[in-house]
Scaffold this active site. Structure first.
Site, PDB file in Angstrom:
ATOM      1  N   PHE A 290      42.692  14.807  30.745  1.00 46.45           N
ATOM      2  CA  PHE A 290      43.260  16.135  30.990  1.00 46.45           C
ATOM      3  C   PHE A 290      42.481  16.768  32.141  1.00 46.45           C
ATOM      4  O   PHE A 290      41.253  16.927  32.029  1.00 46.45           O
ATOM      5  CB  PHE A 290      43.100  16.947  29.707  1.00 46.45           C
ATOM      6  CG  PHE A 290      43.481  18.405  29.758  1.00 46.45           C
ATOM      7  CD1 PHE A 290      44.767  18.812  29.410  1.00 46.45           C
ATOM      8  CD2 PHE A 290      42.535  19.373  30.093  1.00 46.45           C
ATOM      9  CE1 PHE A 290      45.105  20.165  29.396  1.00 46.45           C
ATOM     10  CE2 PHE A 290      42.870  20.722  30.087  1.00 46.45           C
ATOM     11  CZ  PHE A 290      44.159  21.120  29.737  1.00 46.45           C
TER      12      PHE A 290
ATOM     13  N   GLU B 164      35.834  22.834  27.302  1.00 44.75           N
ATOM     14  CA  GLU B 164      37.103  23.360  26.749  1.00 44.75           C
ATOM     15  C   GLU B 164      37.017  24.883  26.584  1.00 44.75           C
ATOM     16  O   GLU B 164      37.527  25.459  25.614  1.00 44.75           O
ATOM     17  CB  GLU B 164      37.484  22.619  25.470  1.00 44.75           C
ATOM     18  CG  GLU B 164      37.634  21.123  25.769  1.00 44.75           C
ATOM     19  CD  GLU B 164      38.425  20.333  24.771  1.00 44.75           C
ATOM     20  OE1 GLU B 164      39.266  20.916  24.069  1.00 44.75           O
ATOM     21  OE2 GLU B 164      38.206  19.111  24.712  1.00 44.75           O
TER      22      GLU B 164
ATOM     23  N   GLY C 152       6.625  15.866  16.005  1.00 43.67           N
ATOM     24  CA  GLY C 152       6.534  15.157  17.287  1.00 43.67           C
ATOM     25  C   GLY C 152       7.507  13.985  17.384  1.00 43.67           C
ATOM     26  O   GLY C 152       8.016  13.667  18.466  1.00 43.67           O
TER      27      GLY C 152
ATOM     28  N   ARG D 112       8.378  11.448   5.092  1.00 46.36           N
ATOM     29  CA  ARG D 112       7.158  11.810   5.825  1.00 46.36           C
ATOM     30  C   ARG D 112       6.154  12.492   4.887  1.00 46.36           C
ATOM     31  O   ARG D 112       6.450  13.544   4.301  1.00 46.36           O
ATOM     32  CB  ARG D 112       7.520  12.751   6.978  1.00 46.36           C
ATOM     33  CG  ARG D 112       6.347  13.300   7.750  1.00 46.36           C
ATOM     34  CD  ARG D 112       5.642  12.215   8.547  1.00 46.36           C
ATOM     35  NE  ARG D 112       4.584  12.769   9.372  1.00 46.36           N
ATOM     36  CZ  ARG D 112       3.634  12.029   9.930  1.00 46.36           C
ATOM     37  NH1 ARG D 112       3.640  10.710   9.749  1.00 46.36           N
ATOM     38  NH2 ARG D 112       2.704  12.581  10.670  1.00 46.36           N
TER      39      ARG D 112
HETATM   40  C1  LIG Z   1      30.722  16.797  30.213  1.00 46.60           C
HETATM   41  C2  LIG Z   1      31.885  17.662  30.616  1.00 46.60           C
HETATM   42  C3  LIG Z   1      33.163  17.251  30.352  1.00 46.60           C
HETATM   43  C4  LIG Z   1      34.259  18.036  30.747  1.00 46.60           C
HETATM   44  N1  LIG Z   1      35.546  17.577  30.543  1.00 46.60           N
HETATM   45  C5  LIG Z   1      36.580  18.251  31.098  1.00 46.60           C
HETATM   46  C6  LIG Z   1      37.910  17.702  31.070  1.00 46.60           C
HETATM   47  O1  LIG Z   1      38.160  16.632  30.498  1.00 46.60           O
HETATM   48  N2  LIG Z   1      38.902  18.376  31.700  1.00 46.60           N
HETATM   49  C7  LIG Z   1      38.680  19.551  32.353  1.00 46.60           C
HETATM   50  O2  LIG Z   1      39.630  20.099  32.903  1.00 46.60           O
HETATM   51  N3  LIG Z   1      37.435  20.110  32.395  1.00 46.60           N
HETATM   52  C8  LIG Z   1      36.389  19.476  31.794  1.00 46.60           C
HETATM   53  N4  LIG Z   1      35.122  20.016  31.850  1.00 46.60           N
HETATM   54  C9  LIG Z   1      34.917  21.292  32.498  1.00 46.60           C
HETATM   55  C10 LIG Z   1      34.507  22.409  31.547  1.00 46.60           C
HETATM   56  O3  LIG Z   1      35.608  22.804  30.766  1.00 46.60           O
HETATM   57  C11 LIG Z   1      33.914  23.538  32.403  1.00 46.60           C
HETATM   58  O4  LIG Z   1      32.641  23.088  32.828  1.00 46.60           O
HETATM   59  C12 LIG Z   1      33.810  24.853  31.658  1.00 46.60           C
HETATM   60  O5  LIG Z   1      35.081  25.373  31.408  1.00 46.60           O
HETATM   61  C13 LIG Z   1      32.990  25.897  32.434  1.00 46.60           C
HETATM   62  O6  LIG Z   1      33.350  25.952  33.776  1.00 46.60           O
HETATM   63  P1  LIG Z   1      32.201  25.869  34.900  1.00 46.60           P
HETATM   64  O7  LIG Z   1      31.366  24.684  34.590  1.00 46.60           O
HETATM   65  O8  LIG Z   1      32.836  25.935  36.232  1.00 46.60           O
HETATM   66  O9  LIG Z   1      31.293  27.144  34.660  1.00 46.60           O
HETATM   67  P2  LIG Z   1      31.532  28.701  35.242  1.00 46.60           P
HETATM   68  O10 LIG Z   1      32.942  29.028  35.059  1.00 46.60           O
HETATM   69  O11 LIG Z   1      30.980  28.663  36.633  1.00 46.60           O
HETATM   70  O12 LIG Z   1      30.620  29.480  34.281  1.00 46.60           O
HETATM   71  C14 LIG Z   1      29.196  29.622  34.460  1.00 46.60           C
HETATM   72  C15 LIG Z   1      28.708  30.616  33.397  1.00 46.60           C
HETATM   73  O13 LIG Z   1      29.310  31.904  33.621  1.00 46.60           O
HETATM   74  C16 LIG Z   1      29.971  32.328  32.436  1.00 46.60           C
HETATM   75  N5  LIG Z   1      31.148  33.092  32.807  1.00 46.60           N
HETATM   76  C17 LIG Z   1      32.101  32.760  33.719  1.00 46.60           C
HETATM   77  N6  LIG Z   1      33.045  33.712  33.750  1.00 46.60           N
HETATM   78  C18 LIG Z   1      32.695  34.650  32.850  1.00 46.60           C
HETATM   79  C19 LIG Z   1      33.282  35.881  32.408  1.00 46.60           C
HETATM   80  N7  LIG Z   1      34.432  36.318  32.905  1.00 46.60           N
HETATM   81  N8  LIG Z   1      32.639  36.583  31.463  1.00 46.60           N
HETATM   82  C20 LIG Z   1      31.480  36.135  30.931  1.00 46.60           C
HETATM   83  N9  LIG Z   1      30.890  34.992  31.298  1.00 46.60           N
HETATM   84  C21 LIG Z   1      31.496  34.252  32.240  1.00 46.60           C
HETATM   85  C22 LIG Z   1      30.320  31.038  31.688  1.00 46.60           C
HETATM   86  O14 LIG Z   1      30.549  31.275  30.313  1.00 46.60           O
HETATM   87  C23 LIG Z   1      29.077  30.225  31.959  1.00 46.60           C
HETATM   88  O15 LIG Z   1      28.057  30.615  31.085  1.00 46.60           O
HETATM   89  C24 LIG Z   1      34.029  19.259  31.411  1.00 46.60           C
HETATM   90  C25 LIG Z   1      32.705  19.680  31.659  1.00 46.60           C
HETATM   91  C26 LIG Z   1      31.640  18.893  31.287  1.00 46.60           C
HETATM   92  C27 LIG Z   1      30.238  19.356  31.611  1.00 46.60           C
END
Ligand SMILES: Cc1cc2nc3c(=O)[nH]c(=O)nc-3n(C[C@H](O)[C@H](O)[C@H](O)COP(=O)(O)OP(=O)(O)OC[C@H]3O[C@@H](n4cnc5c(N)ncnc54)[C@H](O)[C@@H]3O)c2cc1C
Length: 379
Positions: free
Chosen positions: A123, A363, A340, A268
């Site tokens: 996805f 997600e 540890g 332990r």
């Molecule tokens: C291992 C892994 C697997 C993944 N698999 C998928 C996948 O299969 N398909 C897919 O489409 N995506 C996938 N993702 C993406 C994942 O869903 C996103 O990383 C996630 O939605 C956060 O987006 P970002 O990393 O860009 O963080 P950002 O959006 O840059 O967020 C950074 C921080 O700011 C906070 N923040 C941002 N906006 C706001 C707001 N309006 N109010 C308060 N806080 C906010 C966030 O909560 C977070 O703490 C995956 C990510 C990882 C790491």
């Protein structure tokens, strides 16, 4: 709501546990170390009808309810969180949009092999500049005769490089912003579709996470899911189901951490007695179990709401938020109980601690879940 699981649900849970103990548990540490995709396990899960568990038999599924599927995610994740998310991304995120909004032609061509486990799904919503703000994506799908031409980059995609079928979100009408976002089924082997960077992760290391790069990738017009401009709604509703899967993954990880902590506390010996005789340890175990059971109730409640055909965004958000934070906390306490030894890679809790963290992020981060839940209260 009645969470006395039915006989059938109990049997499915028990089968999943036995399967995981025999096939998943023995390789979990190796997958974590090497980052290998467990193809042989996914093949066996297909033979057991797990890969299309909550879909009707006419599409190759097992015809079980969503709660039964959630029990399988929980039990698989209890042995290996990587395998849990490979499975959950396939079943909750890739198969669902085709089942719910796809044409009969798309169902026959893609849903049937996904449910039979002949193909693996992924996805793809996230982009480098569009994570939490999923509506800010810039991937485009330009209509051209009987095709669409895809351009752009997706990032952090689970099952990237190993999936055969990708659900891809792209703008068919960029001028309309999010109202111009559409969903497509994309075959892995199309010209112009390449797998980019493979991420080197903290946890769930047996699950592949990659970039997807589209350069003038031509896909048939018939691979549009639903209607043009409906992509954002499709993505959000699909993620509701996916979040219950992430909550179940967190339950599995947390249960494994509690199991390890109990075992270690009994074995332990310090001050001449097992540390389990100390009230400080007993209280930690009591709180771990309580948080785990609360998380389980929220998760099963969300799955049951989905089974009842209700709008369950709030239930899914609460389950994902609470279960993932409970898992993070429980894994931390399991390490504390190990002292540890918990910090040493030979002990399972070290991996569980790293695996648990992602459940608070993907997600939709837990900040997003708080927005979803509060949004439903303030509407
Ligand atoms: C291992 C892994 C697997 C993944 N698999 C998928 C996948 O299969 N398909 C897919 O489409 N995506 C996938 N993702 C993406 C994942 O869903 C996103 O990383 C996630 O939605 C956060 O987006 P970002 O990393 O860009 O963080 P950002 O959006 O840059 O967020 C950074 C921080 O700011 C906070 N923040 C941002 N906006 C706001 C707001 N309006 N109010 C308060 N806080 C906010 C966030 O909560 C977070 O703490 C995956 C990510 C990882 C790491």
């Amino acid at each position: 709501m009645n969470f006395n699981l039915t006989e059938e649900q109990q049997l499915i849970k028990q089968n999943a546990r036995e399967f995981a103990l025999e096939n998943v548990e023995p390789i979990a540490a190796e997958l974590d170390k090497t980052g290998r995709y467990p193809a042989e396990v996914i093949k066996k899960m297909a033979e057991l009808d797990f890969m299309g568990m909550p879909y009707p038999p006419e599409y190759g599924g097992a015809g079980a309810d969503y709660l039964s599927y959630i029990l399988v995610v929980e039990e698989i994740s209890r042995s290996c969180a990587s395998t849990g998310i490979i499975y959950s991304a396939h079943c909750s995120l890739a198969a669902w949009p085709i089942f719910k909004w796809g044409s009969e032609e798309l169902k026959q061509k893609y849903l049937v092999p996904l449910c039979k486990g002949e193909k693996l799904g992924a996805f793809a919503l996230t982009e480098p500049g569009a994570g939490t703000d999923a509506a800010a994506g810039t991937c485009t799908a330009k209509a051209d005769a009987d095709s669409y031409i895809l351009n752009g980059t997706k990032c952090f995609i689970t099952n990237g490089g190993v999936a055969d079928v990708y659900i891809v979100f792209a703008l068919t009408d960029p001028a309309q912003g999010v109202k111009g976002l559409s969903a497509f089924v994309v075959d892995a082997n199309l010209p112009g579709f390449e797998i980019g960077k493979h991420e080197d992760k903290m946890g769930i290391r047996g699950s592949q996470t990659t970039e997807l790069v589209f350069k003038n990738c031509r896909i048939p017009q018939t691979n549009l899911i639903g209607k043009e401009g409906k992509g954002f709604g499709i993505a959000m509703q699909t993620l509701d189901g996916g979040r219950v899967g992430v909550a179940a993954q967190a339950l599995g990880i947390a249960q494994a951490a509690l199991d390890e902590a109990i075992k270690f506390a009994k074995e332990r010996v310090q001050f001449g007695k097992p540390i389990a005789t100390k009230q400080a340890i007993q209280w930690m175990l009591a709180e771990m179990e309580t948080k785990l059971q609360a998380a389980r109730l929220l998760t099963y409640q969300a799955a049951a709401a989905k089974d009842e055909g209700k709008i369950f965004s709030k239930e899914a958000g609460m389950a994902k938020m609470f279960a993932s934070e409970a898992a993070d906390w429980i894994c931390g306490k399991a390490i504390q109980i190990h002292g540890g030894y918990g910090y040493i890679k030979n002990f399972k809790v070290e991996r569980l601690y790293r695996d648990a963290k992602i459940c608070t992020i993907y997600e939709g981060t837990n900040e997003v879940q708080r927005m979803v839940v509060s949004g439903s209260l303030l509407r």
